[in-house]
Design an enzyme around this catalytic site. Sequence first.
Site, PDB file in Angstrom:
ATOM      1  CB  SER A 154      18.627  76.961  42.351  1.00  0.00           C
ATOM      2  OG  SER A 154      18.743  75.596  42.648  1.00  0.00           O
TER       3      SER A 154
HETATM    4  N1  SAH Z   1      21.918  73.707  45.034  1.00  0.00           N
HETATM    5  C1  SAH Z   1      22.443  73.497  43.735  1.00  0.00           C
HETATM    6  C2  SAH Z   1      21.363  73.054  42.788  1.00  0.00           C
HETATM    7  C3  SAH Z   1      21.791  71.882  41.985  1.00  0.00           C
HETATM    8  S1  SAH Z   1      20.542  71.083  41.049  1.00  0.00           S
HETATM    9  C4  SAH Z   1      23.127  74.761  43.249  1.00  0.00           C
HETATM   10  O1  SAH Z   1      22.941  75.803  43.859  1.00  0.00           O
HETATM   11  O2  SAH Z   1      23.874  74.690  42.289  1.00  0.00           O
HETATM   12  C5  SAH Z   1      20.228  69.642  41.971  1.00  0.00           C
HETATM   13  C6  SAH Z   1      21.342  68.673  42.156  1.00  0.00           C
HETATM   14  O3  SAH Z   1      20.810  67.559  42.814  1.00  0.00           O
HETATM   15  C7  SAH Z   1      21.972  68.116  40.892  1.00  0.00           C
HETATM   16  O4  SAH Z   1      23.311  68.429  40.880  1.00  0.00           O
HETATM   17  C8  SAH Z   1      21.739  66.604  40.976  1.00  0.00           C
HETATM   18  O5  SAH Z   1      22.834  65.854  40.488  1.00  0.00           O
HETATM   19  C9  SAH Z   1      21.563  66.413  42.462  1.00  0.00           C
HETATM   20  N2  SAH Z   1      20.847  65.219  42.896  1.00  0.00           N
HETATM   21  C10 SAH Z   1      19.761  64.626  42.346  1.00  0.00           C
HETATM   22  N3  SAH Z   1      19.399  63.558  43.083  1.00  0.00           N
HETATM   23  C11 SAH Z   1      20.260  63.497  44.126  1.00  0.00           C
HETATM   24  C12 SAH Z   1      20.406  62.621  45.250  1.00  0.00           C
HETATM   25  N4  SAH Z   1      19.591  61.571  45.430  1.00  0.00           N
HETATM   26  N5  SAH Z   1      21.410  62.851  46.107  1.00  0.00           N
HETATM   27  C13 SAH Z   1      22.250  63.893  45.945  1.00  0.00           C
HETATM   28  N6  SAH Z   1      22.168  64.732  44.911  1.00  0.00           N
HETATM   29  C14 SAH Z   1      21.185  64.548  44.013  1.00  0.00           C
END
Ligand code: SAH
Length: 663
Positions: A66
């Site tokens: 993010s």
């Molecule tokens: N907080 C993270 C943002 C990652 S983007 C950072 O700082 O890097 C969001 C993430 O959510 C992705 O990696 C995606 O694979 C995950 N995601 C999507 N649906 C999900 C679910 N149901 N359970 C766990 N992770 C999920």
Amino acid sequence: MAPSGSRYSRERERMVERQIAARGVDDEDVLEAMRNVPREEFVAESLREFAYEDSPLPIEAGQTISQPYIVALMIEAAAIAPGDRVLEIGAGSGYAAAVMAQIARRVYAIERQPELGRVARERFERLGYDNIELKVGDGTRGWPDAAPFDAILAAAGGPEVPDVLLEQLAPGGRLVMPVGRNRESQSLVVVRKTGDRRFEQTELGAVRFVPLIGEHGWQDLTARAPAARRNEDIGVVIRDAAEALPALDSPEFGALFDRFGDARVVLLGEASHGTSEFYRARAAITRRLVEHHGFDIVAVEADWPDAASIDRYVRHRPALAGAPKAFQRFPTWMWRNTDVQAFVEWLRGYNTGKPKAQQAGFYGLDLYSLNSSIRAVLDYLDRVDPEAATVARQRYGCLTPWSKEPAAYGHMALTSGFALCEKAVVDTLQSLLDRHVEYARADGENFLDAAQNARLVANAEAYYRAMYYGSAESWNLRDTHMFDTLKLLLAAGGQKSRAVVWAHNSHIGDARRTEMGQVRGELNIGQLCRQEWGADAVPIGFGTHGGTVAAASDWDAPMQVMPVNPSLPDSCERQFHDAGVVPSLFDLRPGQRDALRERFEGSRLERYIGVVYRPDTERWSHYADSELSRQFDAWVWFDQTRAVTALAEGHAQGMPETYPFGV
Ligand code: SAH
């Protein structure tokens, strides 16, 4: 915990100050945590140089880390306090979990993609975050064994807040999650548990996250329809909507654009600053708009004084004595190339023998000409009002010490906390405008030119100061200056006056429909024109899949002809390439080719090559999310393109002595 004092710590400090505190996040714990976590450790090696940019970045498995500001905003909204137990859904790179672990007692993180989970776990171990527990699985179900939580954050967007998550909140607990009706856009929702089954909900505004996939989220589309099949469908839609472009030198080419002839402003983009087809197509369209639809202003992304000497040439006015040669500043090939030369010659021919009121002019919208604009104002006043020239010379003297490197002026103004020359440049402009009637009587057309140069100096002074506050602010000042200049030109031309703008896609497409506006708070000329003239402003984007381009590998480095990488698999460009269409026009306005329009309403990657092109880090330096069919009214596609041919030093062969490009 985290290693500090790394070479990135200064960038991190700046990120906190300009991207986060400046936007209103003021929780000291959050700011301190953001200062401590080495974000560069949470992205791939090749991306480290971009780690502190004001945007999300790609990580493995097609996901993103993010934007720093959003991470801070969510943690502040969740009011995470020391001692808290926190659940994060969508750990991704692990970055946000690490930031929270700086404040909270314990962080439980769930990630759906095993590959990401493994890499994040390794990072936590290496960097010593021993209060984070990560598991791979579907986070929409929460983590019942570890509940209740003081705070729950979801880093991916779902259709609604799952009840199971609310059940896992402790009394007084907070949940922060992006919620939206479709996969592409959401609003950031904050829910507080005020009683056993009682909740209070607030919204923090529009955001864009990757979709939350799982039992209480969205369905996994990749499991249902293989990407190849979906692309096949889009290929049919693209082929159906394509209107083949005639040869670039045929009169039929411009005629295809007659449908835009009633607009007040037609904005013609380009996906690079060095592609011949884009210049030639813009020239052909512009010729048509000027000859058949009464357009009388050609306003380009170039410096005002340089374009002004071209304007004198095309309107058969003598060159100003002592005026510097046009377009000597980097990037020279942008305007000193054979395609622009041919267009300028055409415009001069078109104006031959016409009364002034029926001629078309050539103008520059940009503001990088601080020194030559100062000189132009002084030269003008020397001619019409030597006394005023003396005063203006003194006032502009304020900027003289920084004339070689105006950015250093901005730095000084920031560190001293004082806009030293602001008053001087604003006063010079005001004095000039105050004598409008008197000067204009003596020297009408030259007055307008001088006033514009004085305006440019005033805006450039502000621009160089803003450069040090943050990139969005200076970008916005520059595009606002360009838009204001366009408006002044139209006003000076009167009711019937109409303009064609030549600028990069990033300036002319509606910024609100791209990552620029949605993530970075940047506006552009296209957006401002839309707000001013609605459907009477027509932005037309240009794109390519491959070929060659003229660009430099660094600012101020020499021009090279470089191969353009084939467009990336998920990009807009690749859809057009895979459809296998000849050079074509695509009409994206509502009610025209709606099937195509709909296919490009969601956001996809779009390529933006500038004067600098870095093929090695292309994905991160040159692609951004854009909703193509909302960004532009039309899309002009050339699958393969060639670099422009820069003019050689010295007189171009056979050119008249007065030709403004001659050195
Ligand atoms: N907080 C993270 C943002 C990652 S983007 C950072 O700082 O890097 C969001 C993430 O959510 C992705 O990696 C995606 O694979 C995950 N995601 C999507 N649906 C999900 C679910 N149901 N359970 C766990 N992770 C999920």
